[in-house]
Design a protein around this motif. Structure first.
Motif, mmCIF file in Angstrom:
data_model
loop_
_atom_site.group_PDB
_atom_site.id
_atom_site.type_symbol
_atom_site.label_atom_id
_atom_site.label_comp_id
_atom_site.label_asym_id
_atom_site.label_seq_id
_atom_site.Cartn_x
_atom_site.Cartn_y
_atom_site.Cartn_z
ATOM 1 N N PHE A 30 0.822 -1.198 0.000
ATOM 2 C CA PHE A 30 0.000 0.000 0.000
ATOM 3 C C PHE A 30 0.861 1.255 0.000
ATOM 4 C CE2 PHE A 30 -3.445 -2.778 1.376
ATOM 5 C CZ PHE A 30 -4.526 -2.226 0.719
ATOM 6 N N GLY A 31 0.388 2.286 -0.687
ATOM 7 C CA GLY A 31 1.087 3.557 -0.732
ATOM 8 C C GLY A 31 0.125 4.669 -1.066
ATOM 9 N N GLY A 32 0.654 5.900 -1.162
ATOM 10 C CA GLY A 32 -0.186 7.042 -1.462
ATOM 11 C C GLY A 32 0.260 8.265 -0.693
ATOM 12 N N PRO A 33 -0.524 9.344 -0.741
ATOM 13 C CA PRO A 33 -0.085 10.622 -0.185
ATOM 14 C C PRO A 33 -0.247 10.765 1.324
ATOM 15 C CG PRO A 33 -2.228 10.864 -1.210
ATOM 16 C CD PRO A 33 -1.776 9.466 -1.498
ATOM 17 N N VAL A 34 -0.992 9.867 1.971
ATOM 18 C CA VAL A 34 -1.211 9.999 3.409
ATOM 19 C C VAL A 34 -0.238 9.111 4.180
ATOM 20 C CG1 VAL A 34 -3.606 10.757 3.265
ATOM 21 C CG2 VAL A 34 -3.088 8.314 3.217
ATOM 22 N N ASN A 35 -0.309 9.128 5.504
ATOM 23 C CA ASN A 35 0.617 8.366 6.332
ATOM 24 C C ASN A 35 0.077 6.967 6.626
ATOM 25 O OD1 ASN A 35 2.457 10.571 6.651
ATOM 26 N ND2 ASN A 35 1.040 11.466 8.134
ATOM 27 N N TYR A 36 0.982 6.003 6.704
ATOM 28 C CA TYR A 36 0.618 4.618 6.933
ATOM 29 C C TYR A 36 1.415 4.058 8.093
ATOM 30 C CZ TYR A 36 -1.026 5.301 2.215
ATOM 31 O OH TYR A 36 -1.650 5.803 1.122
ATOM 32 N N SER A 37 0.782 3.217 8.883
ATOM 33 C CA SER A 37 1.489 2.504 9.940
ATOM 34 C C SER A 37 0.731 1.229 10.265
ATOM 35 C CB SER A 37 1.623 3.378 11.192
ATOM 36 O OG SER A 37 0.346 3.759 11.675
ATOM 37 N N ALA A 62 -6.361 8.618 0.412
ATOM 38 C CA ALA A 62 -6.538 7.335 -0.259
ATOM 39 C C ALA A 62 -5.318 6.473 -0.021
ATOM 40 C CB ALA A 62 -6.748 7.530 -1.759
ATOM 41 N N THR A 63 -5.514 5.183 -0.118
ATOM 42 C CA THR A 63 -4.408 4.237 -0.113
ATOM 43 C C THR A 63 -4.593 3.312 -1.295
ATOM 44 O OG1 THR A 63 -3.197 2.597 1.189
ATOM 45 C CG2 THR A 63 -5.591 2.612 1.429
ATOM 46 N N ARG A 64 -3.507 2.918 -1.928
ATOM 47 C CA ARG A 64 -3.639 2.112 -3.142
ATOM 48 C C ARG A 64 -2.508 1.100 -3.250
ATOM 49 N NH1 ARG A 64 -1.815 6.813 -7.498
ATOM 50 N NH2 ARG A 64 0.419 6.710 -7.059
ATOM 51 N N VAL A 65 -2.800 0.044 -4.003
ATOM 52 C CA VAL A 65 -1.790 -0.938 -4.401
ATOM 53 C C VAL A 65 -1.717 -0.898 -5.911
ATOM 54 C CG1 VAL A 65 -1.169 -3.370 -4.465
ATOM 55 C CG2 VAL A 65 -2.200 -2.422 -2.415
#
Length: 212
Positions: A30-37, A62-65
């Motif tokens: 997953f990736g994109g412009p927001v933060n992930y943890s 948004a989150t995307r693969v």
């Protein structure tokens, strides 16, 4: 279908039917412009991991693969007709209306008409979005209608979970928000009529398998 031809990505069916991604192994593409943890406290208990998506200030939410990666490939070829996942609102200060998107970036992309607005303080909410036909989706990139919908299902170069109060534009909403995602899987759910018929047959039991 419009006069312009649709350029299809190279085939790469990473998606696997009935496999549940529980995020105990990391971000999983997953990736994109927001933060992930990865936090704990997922669907399966206090030690279970889940994907937290957060943006403290307004950003494209948004989150995307992207192919090659999990949840991309040929959904029709594996027999998938729905995606299922669990949602959690992580912040009482925001309201994130969640939809699903899939297709080919900048060419042929679809967003679900069905949306979900998880309530802060409520338990994990399991949701299911059907791929049965184009009437349940809005084409936000492209103009080919139902023909393009099938092409997107057969060549899903991108899978996306996004904030969209209304499914009417190429970009997700620009907002501040925090949500949790857990147990993402692609399923083959029988049509209601078929399920009823099977249920009426003696000795026939329906069971949904889950590979973890």
């Amino acid at each position: 279908m419009s006069g312009a031809s649709i350029l299809l990505p190279a085939a790469a069916s990473a998606v696997v039917l009935n496999t549940v991604e529980n995020f105990n192994g990391g971000l999983v593409g997953f990736g994109g412009p927001v933060n992930y943890s990865i936090l704990t406290g997922g669907v399966d208990g206090p030690s279970d991991g889940f994907l937290a998506i957060t943006s403290a200030s307004p950003n494209i939410f948004a989150t995307r693969v992207i192919q090659p990666g999990p949840f991309t490939g040929n959904y029709r070829a594996i027999g998938a007709n729905a995606v299922q996942f669990s949602l959690l609102d992580l912040d009482s200060e925001d309201s994130v209306v969640v939809r699903v998107g899939f297709g080919i970036r900048n060419v042929n992309f679809w967003v679900s008409n069905l949306s979900f607005d998880p309530v802060f303080g409520a338990p994990w909410q399991e949701v299911t979005v059907s791929f049965d036909d184009a009437s349940g989706w809005t084409q936000v990139i492209g103009a080919g209608g139902a023909t393009d919908f099938e092409l997107a299902l057969e060549n899903a170069e991108t899978f996306q979970i996004r904030a969209d109060a209304v499914a009417d534009g190429k970009e997700p909403d620009t907002i501040a928000g925090s949500i949790g995602i857990d147990n993402v899987s692609f399923l083959a759910i029988p049509e209601p009529g078929i399920g009823l018929l099977l249920a009426l047959l003696p000795g026939c039991f329906l069971r949904r398998s889950r590979a973890v």
